[in-house]
Design an enzyme around this catalytic site. Sequence first.
Site, PDB file in Angstrom:
ATOM      1  N   GLU A 385       0.709  -1.170  -0.062  1.00  0.00           N
ATOM      2  CA  GLU A 385       0.167  -0.057  -0.031  1.00  0.00           C
ATOM      3  C   GLU A 385       0.886   1.187   0.083  1.00  0.00           C
ATOM      4  OE1 GLU A 385      -2.814  -0.635   3.550  1.00  0.00           O
ATOM      5  OE2 GLU A 385      -4.108  -0.831   1.603  1.00  0.00           O
ATOM      6  N   CYS A 469     -11.271   2.570   5.816  1.00  0.00           N
ATOM      7  CA  CYS A 469     -10.397   4.109   5.880  1.00  0.00           C
ATOM      8  C   CYS A 469     -10.814   5.167   5.026  1.00  0.00           C
ATOM      9  CB  CYS A 469      -9.095   3.691   6.077  1.00  0.00           C
ATOM     10  SG  CYS A 469      -8.354   2.934   4.576  1.00  0.00           S
TER      11      CYS A 469
HETATM   12 ZN   LIG Z   1      -8.065   4.532   2.929  1.00  0.00          ZN
END
Ligand SMILES: [Zn+2]
Length: 706
Positions: A385, A469
Amino acid sequence: MYFPFLCVSVDPMKPKQAVFRRSQRRLVLWLGLSLCLVTLSGCGGKQPPAVQGDAASQPAPPTRLTDVSFKQVRIDDKFWNPRLETNHKKTLEAVYKKNTESGAIQNLAIAAGKAKGQHRGPFWADSDVYKWLEGASYTLALSPDATLEAKVDEVIALISAAQQKDGYLDTYIQLVNPQARWTNLAFFHEDFNAGHFFEAAVAHYESTGKKTLLDVAIRNADLWDSVFGPGKRAGIPGHEGIELALVRLYRATGEKRYLRLAQFFIDGRGQKPSFFEGEYQRLNPAKTANFLGEVRTIRYWQDRMFRKDPNNFDTSYCQDHLPARQQTDVVGHAVRAMYLFSGMADVAYETGDKGLLEALDRLHHSVTTKRMYVTGGIGPSGENEGFTTDYDLPNENAYQETCASIGMMMWNHRLLKLKGDGRYADLMELLLYNAVLAGVSFSGDQFCYVNPLASSGKAKRHDWFLVPCCPTNVVRILPSLGHYVYSRSEDGLWVNLYVQSEVTTKLSDGTEVKLSQSSNYPWEGRVRFKVGVSTPREFSLNLRVPGWAKGVACQVNGQGMPLSVSNGYARIRRQWANQDEIEFNIPIETERLEAHPQVVEDRGKVALRRGPLVYCLEQPDNSVDVERIVLPMETKLESRLEPQLLDGVTVIVGRGTQIGTEGWENRLYRPLVSAQPQPLSIKAIPYYAWGNRQLGKFVVWIPSVP
Ligand SMILES: [Zn+2]
């Protein structure tokens, strides 16, 4: 933002195996962020003198800026109002509903003893409730809403009741694994949850004046402070975020211990051996944890994070490879990096720490010259990520997490405050209008976690994620827009973003000033300001001259005037009288951008940019497969407003050609044939608007031929 090791391809609902990409994909991006030497042309009749090359365009020393609270800014903007309204009426509701369905709110109720059941969701589920609260709080300040306020109060009451007697609060640890309290900061996100908790508490206090959440947060922060710090327990955040939040809490309360704790967490990074290695060694090897539905030993998960090479405990994933002051290249998980750098900038702002500032300069140079998308987004890889190698910026496989773009915007806003340099505001604007805005649908209830720059037709937004998120980050960032529009300095007021609005603020001597700005930005660049002062008053008005703009011009009360531009701002210092008017003209033209030759996927291609907006070709607007469209270099590009399209957008149109498919039946290769170009009309829309009609292909980078 929290799958430390699960590779997410286009659909983060379904973690997949690593997406293999050509490691040599290299990129560049050209962002037009060059320091502006602005040539002036008079608007209206007068032709003021050009300032290019004159002494006024020399870089000025850094100017420290101060925030103008979003509460002092009343936004009334054709572009932003619908988005803020949708965030209020749709997104907040949708996120609250999902936070309920996911169990995140119920976890608090169980911890509070008001409900029965088991903890659901990941360790960081609490943070998604806090982010909703933060967004809801800003919204209450902008638009009073009794129903929303009641819901906010209800959630705050749960949070307060869920807090343990000593101030501890983390529902996963409380309900699932109480012995693990603070034993595994690398993994369990207690720090990250606390960071969002503090941010929500300050936002709620600033927005409503109520201390109901702030008091709970203070008890929790005091507990953190009693446990961690010099001469106390060692520790650094596994997922950064608490550092910037502690500074925010310090600013709201004046309690210096919180600032010192933020410093302590930043200073603790990069020790040899790493703090995280000690934690890892102390782990019970048999202890398991349910991570996103998969039960494994915690060591297994941490091996995926830190021991890809079993002989090397590598903590670069969470920016722990070097002490913060020695860091040079952006590495690891992109959201963590942005939150860390934002926290470093906050501490540097409060303390003047030169070492942190120098590190931030190096890191900013690293990311903006080698590791950033043309939209401002960052973090190309799903595997971590985050960041990979220089110039590795794939398009269709771009990860470019929405949270990382929001973090990058937050970091650039902090650097702007530290230096008063428009290139940071340029980036903030680029991110806001492109990488961030693309993260949410026009309907307000569909979101991007990953943000590709091309799609063969499968990319789409989703209503929620296993790791939500990004929706909860969008819902808090949009209503805080007013926070980014203006700043103050010792000698005046700064306009960072061109958003139709009115600001009321006090200058350094306490004089109250009003400034209203009106425009049709980002479609048109004519911006008009009106000054409001009770008596004439000398101060500077600093207007950002975007790095992409050429030929910016200005009139004051109808008279053209030369502009003094340095560090990306035109400074107009004079005795301002009530009702003085300024007209600031920023020519908005369509530009072709090319990428650094080492960005392999973008070689021989151009991206279109008009003002702050990056464009894309999307299938519904084009008669042939957009992947086959070529844009000859000599093609004249024009723009026109299409009020009925995508809530009203300015499109870019021109004549392209298409790559033909004739003669290719049953063949994979053939001797080169000089094919006659087949002309066609093309139409590009702003990148933020992709995917709001139907599933379909789109491309940002378009092949271009001489
Ligand atoms: Zn996120």
